[in-house]
Design a protein around this motif. Structure first.
Motif, PDB file in Angstrom:
ATOM      1  N   GLN A 105       0.795  -1.220   0.000  1.00 47.39           N
ATOM      2  CA  GLN A 105       0.000   0.000   0.000  1.00 47.39           C
ATOM      3  C   GLN A 105       0.828   1.272   0.000  1.00 47.39           C
ATOM      4  O   GLN A 105       0.360   2.321  -0.399  1.00 47.39           O
ATOM      5  CB  GLN A 105      -0.940   0.008   1.202  1.00 47.39           C
ATOM      6  CG  GLN A 105      -1.996  -1.061   1.131  1.00 47.39           C
ATOM      7  CD  GLN A 105      -2.882  -1.065   2.348  1.00 47.39           C
ATOM      8  OE1 GLN A 105      -2.582  -0.460   3.352  1.00 47.39           O
ATOM      9  NE2 GLN A 105      -3.988  -1.780   2.243  1.00 47.39           N
ATOM     10  N   ASN A 106       2.069   1.214   0.431  1.00 48.53           N
ATOM     11  CA  ASN A 106       2.890   2.408   0.510  1.00 48.53           C
ATOM     12  C   ASN A 106       3.936   2.467  -0.596  1.00 48.53           C
ATOM     13  O   ASN A 106       4.900   3.201  -0.504  1.00 48.53           O
ATOM     14  CB  ASN A 106       3.557   2.497   1.891  1.00 48.53           C
ATOM     15  CG  ASN A 106       3.997   3.909   2.205  1.00 48.53           C
ATOM     16  OD1 ASN A 106       3.449   4.861   1.678  1.00 48.53           O
ATOM     17  ND2 ASN A 106       5.008   4.038   3.035  1.00 48.53           N
ATOM     18  N   LYS A 107       3.746   1.679  -1.648  1.00 45.97           N
ATOM     19  CA  LYS A 107       4.692   1.655  -2.758  1.00 45.97           C
ATOM     20  C   LYS A 107       4.091   2.320  -3.986  1.00 45.97           C
ATOM     21  O   LYS A 107       2.882   2.316  -4.176  1.00 45.97           O
ATOM     22  CB  LYS A 107       5.076   0.215  -3.091  1.00 45.97           C
ATOM     23  CG  LYS A 107       5.887  -0.460  -2.009  1.00 45.97           C
ATOM     24  CD  LYS A 107       6.385  -1.808  -2.467  1.00 45.97           C
ATOM     25  CE  LYS A 107       7.238  -2.425  -1.382  1.00 45.97           C
ATOM     26  NZ  LYS A 107       7.757  -3.711  -1.775  1.00 45.97           N
ATOM     27  N   ILE A 108       4.946   2.861  -4.824  1.00 41.35           N
ATOM     28  CA  ILE A 108       4.505   3.424  -6.099  1.00 41.35           C
ATOM     29  C   ILE A 108       4.102   2.272  -7.009  1.00 41.35           C
ATOM     30  O   ILE A 108       4.785   1.248  -7.067  1.00 41.35           O
ATOM     31  CB  ILE A 108       5.633   4.253  -6.729  1.00 41.35           C
ATOM     32  CG1 ILE A 108       5.902   5.481  -5.863  1.00 41.35           C
ATOM     33  CG2 ILE A 108       5.308   4.622  -8.167  1.00 41.35           C
ATOM     34  CD1 ILE A 108       7.142   6.239  -6.241  1.00 41.35           C
ATOM     35  N   VAL A 109       2.995   2.450  -7.697  1.00 42.27           N
ATOM     36  CA  VAL A 109       2.541   1.459  -8.682  1.00 42.27           C
ATOM     37  C   VAL A 109       2.677   2.111 -10.052  1.00 42.27           C
ATOM     38  O   VAL A 109       2.096   3.161 -10.304  1.00 42.27           O
ATOM     39  CB  VAL A 109       1.080   1.022  -8.416  1.00 42.27           C
ATOM     40  CG1 VAL A 109       0.602   0.084  -9.515  1.00 42.27           C
ATOM     41  CG2 VAL A 109       0.950   0.385  -7.050  1.00 42.27           C
ATOM     42  N   PHE A 110       3.433   1.487 -10.931  1.00 39.17           N
ATOM     43  CA  PHE A 110       3.689   1.994 -12.272  1.00 39.17           C
ATOM     44  C   PHE A 110       3.503   0.843 -13.243  1.00 39.17           C
ATOM     45  O   PHE A 110       4.183  -0.172 -13.143  1.00 39.17           O
ATOM     46  CB  PHE A 110       5.121   2.547 -12.362  1.00 39.17           C
ATOM     47  CG  PHE A 110       5.460   3.120 -13.702  1.00 39.17           C
ATOM     48  CD1 PHE A 110       5.110   4.419 -14.025  1.00 39.17           C
ATOM     49  CD2 PHE A 110       6.139   2.357 -14.645  1.00 39.17           C
ATOM     50  CE1 PHE A 110       5.431   4.954 -15.268  1.00 39.17           C
ATOM     51  CE2 PHE A 110       6.466   2.883 -15.887  1.00 39.17           C
ATOM     52  CZ  PHE A 110       6.110   4.183 -16.199  1.00 39.17           C
ATOM     53  N   LYS A 111       2.544   0.985 -14.161  1.00 40.83           N
ATOM     54  CA  LYS A 111       2.230  -0.097 -15.104  1.00 40.83           C
ATOM     55  C   LYS A 111       1.954   0.481 -16.486  1.00 40.83           C
ATOM     56  O   LYS A 111       1.570   1.634 -16.617  1.00 40.83           O
ATOM     57  CB  LYS A 111       0.963  -0.852 -14.667  1.00 40.83           C
ATOM     58  CG  LYS A 111       1.040  -1.523 -13.329  1.00 40.83           C
ATOM     59  CD  LYS A 111      -0.289  -2.192 -13.008  1.00 40.83           C
ATOM     60  CE  LYS A 111      -0.258  -2.901 -11.682  1.00 40.83           C
ATOM     61  NZ  LYS A 111      -1.558  -3.522 -11.381  1.00 40.83           N
ATOM     62  N   SER A 112       2.068  -0.355 -17.487  1.00 41.47           N
ATOM     63  CA  SER A 112       1.665  -0.019 -18.845  1.00 41.47           C
ATOM     64  C   SER A 112       0.501  -0.933 -19.227  1.00 41.47           C
ATOM     65  O   SER A 112       0.625  -2.163 -19.142  1.00 41.47           O
ATOM     66  CB  SER A 112       2.820  -0.227 -19.818  1.00 41.47           C
ATOM     67  OG  SER A 112       2.345  -0.126 -21.144  1.00 41.47           O
ATOM     68  N   SER A 113      -0.599  -0.352 -19.646  1.00 42.85           N
ATOM     69  CA  SER A 113      -1.745  -1.184 -20.036  1.00 42.85           C
ATOM     70  C   SER A 113      -1.414  -2.064 -21.234  1.00 42.85           C
ATOM     71  O   SER A 113      -2.020  -3.114 -21.419  1.00 42.85           O
ATOM     72  CB  SER A 113      -2.979  -0.321 -20.326  1.00 42.85           C
ATOM     73  OG  SER A 113      -2.759   0.496 -21.453  1.00 42.85           O
ATOM     74  N   ASP A 114      -0.438  -1.650 -22.041  1.00 42.47           N
ATOM     75  CA  ASP A 114      -0.023  -2.462 -23.180  1.00 42.47           C
ATOM     76  C   ASP A 114       0.566  -3.806 -22.745  1.00 42.47           C
ATOM     77  O   ASP A 114       0.561  -4.764 -23.505  1.00 42.47           O
ATOM     78  CB  ASP A 114       1.022  -1.723 -24.026  1.00 42.47           C
ATOM     79  CG  ASP A 114       0.438  -0.511 -24.727  1.00 42.47           C
ATOM     80  OD1 ASP A 114      -0.791  -0.468 -24.937  1.00 42.47           O
ATOM     81  OD2 ASP A 114       1.224   0.402 -25.056  1.00 42.47           O
ATOM     82  N   GLU A 115       1.089  -3.863 -21.538  1.00 42.30           N
ATOM     83  CA  GLU A 115       1.704  -5.083 -21.026  1.00 42.30           C
ATOM     84  C   GLU A 115       0.747  -5.934 -20.195  1.00 42.30           C
ATOM     85  O   GLU A 115       1.122  -6.996 -19.711  1.00 42.30           O
ATOM     86  CB  GLU A 115       2.941  -4.719 -20.196  1.00 42.30           C
ATOM     87  CG  GLU A 115       4.008  -4.037 -21.033  1.00 42.30           C
ATOM     88  CD  GLU A 115       5.136  -3.463 -20.200  1.00 42.30           C
ATOM     89  OE1 GLU A 115       5.133  -3.615 -18.965  1.00 42.30           O
ATOM     90  OE2 GLU A 115       6.031  -2.830 -20.803  1.00 42.30           O
ATOM     91  N   MET A 116      -0.493  -5.482 -20.017  1.00 48.69           N
ATOM     92  CA  MET A 116      -1.481  -6.213 -19.220  1.00 48.69           C
ATOM     93  C   MET A 116      -2.334  -7.095 -20.123  1.00 48.69           C
ATOM     94  O   MET A 116      -2.592  -6.744 -21.275  1.00 48.69           O
ATOM     95  CB  MET A 116      -2.417  -5.237 -18.504  1.00 48.69           C
ATOM     96  CG  MET A 116      -1.758  -4.351 -17.522  1.00 48.69           C
ATOM     97  SD  MET A 116      -3.009  -3.207 -16.887  1.00 48.69           S
ATOM     98  CE  MET A 116      -1.992  -2.164 -15.910  1.00 48.69           C
ATOM     99  N   ASN A 117      -2.790  -8.199 -19.576  1.00 50.81           N
ATOM    100  CA  ASN A 117      -3.704  -9.078 -20.297  1.00 50.81           C
ATOM    101  C   ASN A 117      -5.148  -8.736 -19.932  1.00 50.81           C
ATOM    102  O   ASN A 117      -5.443  -8.378 -18.785  1.00 50.81           O
ATOM    103  CB  ASN A 117      -3.438 -10.541 -19.931  1.00 50.81           C
ATOM    104  CG  ASN A 117      -2.089 -10.997 -20.434  1.00 50.81           C
ATOM    105  OD1 ASN A 117      -1.680 -10.655 -21.541  1.00 50.81           O
ATOM    106  ND2 ASN A 117      -1.388 -11.760 -19.624  1.00 50.81           N
ATOM    107  N   PHE A 118      -6.033  -8.873 -20.911  1.00 53.43           N
ATOM    108  CA  PHE A 118      -7.459  -8.739 -20.630  1.00 53.43           C
ATOM    109  C   PHE A 118      -7.929  -9.967 -19.857  1.00 53.43           C
ATOM    110  O   PHE A 118      -7.492 -11.085 -20.135  1.00 53.43           O
ATOM    111  CB  PHE A 118      -8.267  -8.631 -21.927  1.00 53.43           C
ATOM    112  CG  PHE A 118      -8.317  -7.244 -22.497  1.00 53.43           C
ATOM    113  CD1 PHE A 118      -9.087  -6.265 -21.898  1.00 53.43           C
ATOM    114  CD2 PHE A 118      -7.602  -6.924 -23.647  1.00 53.43           C
ATOM    115  CE1 PHE A 118      -9.144  -4.981 -22.431  1.00 53.43           C
ATOM    116  CE2 PHE A 118      -7.652  -5.651 -24.177  1.00 53.43           C
ATOM    117  CZ  PHE A 118      -8.426  -4.669 -23.573  1.00 53.43           C
TER     118      PHE A 118
END
Length: 113
Positions: free
Chosen positions: A2-15
Motif C-alpha cells: 500500500q505504501n509503494k509506487i505502482v507503475f504499469k503499462s496497459s499495453d503489457e497487461m492481459n485482458f
C-alpha cells in the motif's frame, strides 16, 4: 504494498473477464495496492451488443469515463448516452446496467463507502 509506487503499462497487461462475466477488463490497481477506499480501477471493453446485467452495489460508488464507442447506461430506469468524453457516477444502491451499442472502451473505478 500500500505504501509503494505502482507503475504499469496497459499495453503489457492481459485482458481478463469482468466480475459480471460480460466484456473484458485490464485491472490497473486493486484495494490491496491502496491505502484509500478504492476497490479497483480498470480499463473495460464491451463489444457491440454486449450488456452488463442490471445490478447494484451496496458498499461502493462507481465512476466511469468513456474513451471510445457508444453505449447506453441505464440507472434506475433512466437511460444515459455514453460516448467518448462522457463521465458518469453511479451512486450507492442504484440499479444500473450498461449496453454497448458500438464497441465501447472505458476506464472505471469503485470506491468503498
Amino acid at each position: 504494498m500500500q505504501n509503494k509506487i505502482v507503475f504499469k503499462s496497459s499495453d503489457e497487461m492481459n485482458f481478463i473477464s469482468t466480475n459480471h462475466h460480460t466484456g473484458l477488463k485490464k485491472v490497473l490497481i486493486t484495494d490491496s495496492d491502496c491505502a484509500s477506499d478504492l476497490t479497483q480501477a480498470a480499463i473495460g471493453t464491451l463489444s457491440a451488443g454486449q450488456e452488463i446485467e442490471n445490478h447494484k452495489h451496496q458498499t461502493m460508488e462507481e465512476f466511469f469515463f468513456f474513451s471510445h464507442g457508444f453505449g447506453l447506461f441505464n440507472i434506475e430506469g433512466e437511460d444515459y448516452e455514453c460516448k467518448a468524453g462522457t463521465f458518469i457516477k453511479i451512486p450507492l444502491n442504484k440499479n444500473h446496467r450498461l449496453k454497448a451499442i458500438e464497441n465501447l472502451k472505458f476506464i472505471y473505478w469503485g470506491v468503498a463507502i
